[in-house]
Design a protein around this motif. Sequence first.
Motif, short mmCIF file in Angstrom:
data_model
loop_
_atom_site.label_atom_id
_atom_site.label_comp_id
_atom_site.label_asym_id
_atom_site.label_seq_id
_atom_site.Cartn_x
_atom_site.Cartn_y
_atom_site.Cartn_z
N ASN A 50 0.90 -1.15 -0.02
CA ASN A 50 -0.12 0.08 -0.03
C ASN A 50 0.81 1.40 -0.03
OD1 ASN A 50 -1.09 -2.04 1.47
ND2 ASN A 50 -3.20 -1.01 1.14
N ASP A 51 0.27 2.43 -0.71
CA ASP A 51 0.88 3.52 -0.79
C ASP A 51 1.03 4.42 0.69
OD1 ASP A 51 1.63 3.22 -3.35
OD2 ASP A 51 -0.20 4.63 -3.90
N ILE A 52 1.84 5.11 1.03
CA ILE A 52 1.96 6.03 2.27
C ILE A 52 1.96 7.33 1.57
CG2 ILE A 52 3.23 6.93 4.25
CD1 ILE A 52 4.27 3.82 4.37
N ALA A 53 1.02 8.09 2.32
CA ALA A 53 0.80 9.48 1.75
C ALA A 53 1.11 10.51 2.77
CB ALA A 53 -0.65 9.99 1.09
N ALA A 54 1.72 11.54 2.52
CA ALA A 54 2.05 12.61 3.41
C ALA A 54 0.80 13.59 3.59
CB ALA A 54 3.21 13.71 2.77
N TRP A 55 0.00 13.41 4.58
CA TRP A 55 -1.20 13.96 4.94
C TRP A 55 -0.68 14.97 6.16
CZ3 TRP A 55 -6.02 10.30 5.64
CH2 TRP A 55 -6.23 9.82 4.20
N GLY A 58 0.93 13.70 9.39
CA GLY A 58 2.19 12.86 9.12
C GLY A 58 1.73 11.77 7.87
N PRO A 59 2.68 10.88 7.78
CA PRO A 59 2.46 9.76 6.92
C PRO A 59 1.08 8.74 7.22
CG PRO A 59 4.86 9.95 7.71
CD PRO A 59 3.96 10.78 8.56
N VAL A 60 0.47 8.50 6.18
CA VAL A 60 -0.80 7.83 6.49
C VAL A 60 -0.87 6.62 5.12
CG1 VAL A 60 -3.30 7.95 6.21
CG2 VAL A 60 -1.78 9.66 7.41
N VAL A 61 -1.33 5.62 5.52
CA VAL A 61 -2.20 4.64 4.62
C VAL A 61 -3.11 4.78 4.24
CG1 VAL A 61 -2.02 2.22 4.04
CG2 VAL A 61 0.01 2.97 5.15
N PRO A 62 -3.53 5.65 3.32
CA PRO A 62 -5.08 5.93 3.13
C PRO A 62 -6.12 4.73 3.28
CG PRO A 62 -3.65 7.04 1.55
CD PRO A 62 -2.97 6.17 2.16
N ASP A 63 -5.81 3.50 2.84
CA ASP A 63 -6.54 2.39 2.84
C ASP A 63 -6.71 1.88 4.03
OD1 ASP A 63 -6.41 2.30 0.09
OD2 ASP A 63 -4.98 0.63 -0.07
N LEU A 64 -5.65 1.99 4.93
CA LEU A 64 -6.04 1.61 6.34
C LEU A 64 -6.68 2.75 7.18
CD1 LEU A 64 -4.85 -0.52 8.19
CD2 LEU A 64 -3.00 0.78 8.86
N TYR A 65 -6.25 4.03 6.79
CA TYR A 65 -7.14 5.13 7.53
C TYR A 65 -8.70 4.79 7.49
CZ TYR A 65 -9.04 9.64 8.22
OH TYR A 65 -9.99 10.61 8.73
N HIS A 66 -9.07 4.62 6.02
CA HIS A 66 -10.47 4.50 5.92
C HIS A 66 -11.03 3.25 6.68
CE1 HIS A 66 -10.54 8.16 3.40
NE2 HIS A 66 -9.56 7.49 2.56
N THR A 129 2.00 11.15 -2.45
CA THR A 129 2.36 9.92 -1.98
C THR A 129 3.91 10.13 -1.79
OG1 THR A 129 0.54 8.66 -3.12
CG2 THR A 129 2.66 7.48 -2.66
N ILE A 130 4.33 9.27 -0.80
CA ILE A 130 5.78 9.39 -0.47
C ILE A 130 6.40 7.98 -1.23
CG2 ILE A 130 7.55 9.53 1.22
CD1 ILE A 130 5.54 10.26 3.35
N PRO A 131 7.26 8.41 -2.22
CA PRO A 131 7.78 7.06 -2.75
C PRO A 131 8.57 5.96 -1.87
CG PRO A 131 8.59 8.88 -3.96
CD PRO A 131 7.68 9.63 -2.66
N LEU A 132 8.44 4.94 -1.91
CA LEU A 132 9.04 3.89 -1.09
C LEU A 132 10.53 3.92 -1.02
CD1 LEU A 132 8.74 1.49 0.99
CD2 LEU A 132 8.46 0.14 -1.10
N THR A 133 11.02 4.22 -2.27
CA THR A 133 12.33 4.46 -2.47
C THR A 133 12.91 5.40 -1.30
OG1 THR A 133 12.23 5.89 -4.42
CG2 THR A 133 12.39 3.52 -4.79
N GLU A 134 12.19 6.57 -1.34
CA GLU A 134 12.56 7.76 -0.67
C GLU A 134 12.57 7.42 1.10
OE1 GLU A 134 11.44 12.35 0.25
OE2 GLU A 134 10.89 11.29 -1.58
#
Length: 144
Positions: A50-55, A58-66, A129-134
């Motif tokens: 899952n993607d992690i976004a910069a909300w 702080g960082p959030v996994v939108p799917d998990l948040y919902h 979205t915060i790139p996983l590589t970063e």
Amino acid sequence: MAKVEDIAECFLYLDDKNEGDGISNLKLQKLVYYAQGFYSAIFNKPLFNNDIAAWAHGPVVPDLYHAYKQHGSNRIPVPVGFDRSSLNSEEIELVEEVFEVFGQYSAWKLRNMTHEESPWLNHEIDAETIPLTEITEYFKTRIN
């Protein structure tokens, strides 16, 4: 590869098992972020897809948040029948270590910590979205 839902349930289970104060959605998001960061830095692969976004907070996994937003800032109930076999031994070990180190902190302390870290800082203006590589590269600096 683990499912983010299983990682989240593992954190909730560990908090309950260790007689913690409970985990809110905000705190869970930060624990999952730290688990992804350290896992990807150590094993050079993602813990979950899952993607992690910069909300804003702080960082959030939108799917998990919902999945947990109905609890607001309250404690998320411990899942009934969490199955540890959904995670392999290295995944469980990493989650347990992240919980041991970061689980002691409040949701707001974790939020403030992530606000000082480059993966969130570099993307918070646009809530990208915060790139996983970063994330991986940042956490490699924290394990060496």
